[in-house]
Design a protein around this motif. Structure first.
Motif, PDB file in Angstrom:
ATOM      1  N   CYS A  15      44.164  36.046  40.774  1.00 35.72           N
ATOM      2  CA  CYS A  15      45.073  36.112  41.912  1.00 35.72           C
ATOM      3  C   CYS A  15      46.511  35.996  41.412  1.00 35.72           C
ATOM      4  O   CYS A  15      46.783  35.283  40.451  1.00 35.72           O
ATOM      5  N   HIS A  23      41.544  29.347  48.128  1.00 37.26           N
ATOM      6  CA  HIS A  23      42.232  28.455  47.196  1.00 37.26           C
ATOM      7  C   HIS A  23      42.353  27.065  47.801  1.00 37.26           C
ATOM      8  O   HIS A  23      42.254  26.897  49.011  1.00 37.26           O
ATOM      9  N   THR A  57      48.829  34.401  42.652  1.00 34.18           N
ATOM     10  CA  THR A  57      49.353  33.033  42.793  1.00 34.18           C
ATOM     11  C   THR A  57      49.061  32.197  41.555  1.00 34.18           C
ATOM     12  O   THR A  57      49.650  31.139  41.369  1.00 34.18           O
ATOM     13  N   CYS A  65      43.348  33.354  51.005  1.00 36.15           N
ATOM     14  CA  CYS A  65      44.574  33.931  50.469  1.00 36.15           C
ATOM     15  C   CYS A  65      44.829  35.336  51.025  1.00 36.15           C
ATOM     16  O   CYS A  65      43.917  36.154  51.082  1.00 36.15           O
ATOM     17  N   ASP A  81      46.672  37.410  49.564  1.00 34.82           N
ATOM     18  CA  ASP A  81      46.844  38.244  48.398  1.00 34.82           C
ATOM     19  C   ASP A  81      45.516  38.740  47.828  1.00 34.82           C
ATOM     20  O   ASP A  81      45.320  39.931  47.643  1.00 34.82           O
ATOM     21  N   CYS A  82      44.599  37.819  47.565  1.00 38.54           N
ATOM     22  CA  CYS A  82      43.344  38.201  46.906  1.00 38.54           C
ATOM     23  C   CYS A  82      42.145  38.163  47.852  1.00 38.54           C
ATOM     24  O   CYS A  82      41.070  38.648  47.513  1.00 38.54           O
TER      25      CYS A  82
HETATM   26 ZN   LIG Z   1      44.791  34.410  46.075  1.00 39.05          ZN
END
Ligand SMILES: [Zn+2]
Length: 79
Positions: free
Chosen positions: A3, A45, A5, A38, A40-41
């Motif tokens: 990821c 998390h 992050t 998340c 993003d991915c």
């Molecule tokens: Zn992520």
């Protein structure tokens, strides 16, 4: 899979919650209080921000975390 992050990722909410609880037990200065999915991915998390996870909160309040922590520290000493 990674990821952007840089955080460790978990594929399900359940495994993230387990990791959250385990981190509380094993690491004295762990500050993670919740899990989130998340943007993003798309995976899960741990986070130290926002509201505390209700499962973790319940385990802290009923003393389970404290007990597990003591048990964990005992095991470390005996090793
Ligand atoms: Zn992520």
């Amino acid at each position: 899979m990674k990821c952007a992050t840089g955080k460790r990722l978990y594929y399900t909410k359940d495994t993230a919650q387990e990791a959250l609880i385990e981190a509380r037990i094993r690491f004295e200065y762990n500050t993670a209080i919740s899990v989130y999915q998340c943007d993003d991915c798309g995976q899960w998390h741990l986070t130290s921000q926002g509201e505390m996870d209700p499962t973790l909160k319940a385990l802290l309040e009923d003393g389970t975390i404290k007990k597990e922590k003591q048990a964990f520290q005992w095991n470390m000493k005996l090793r």
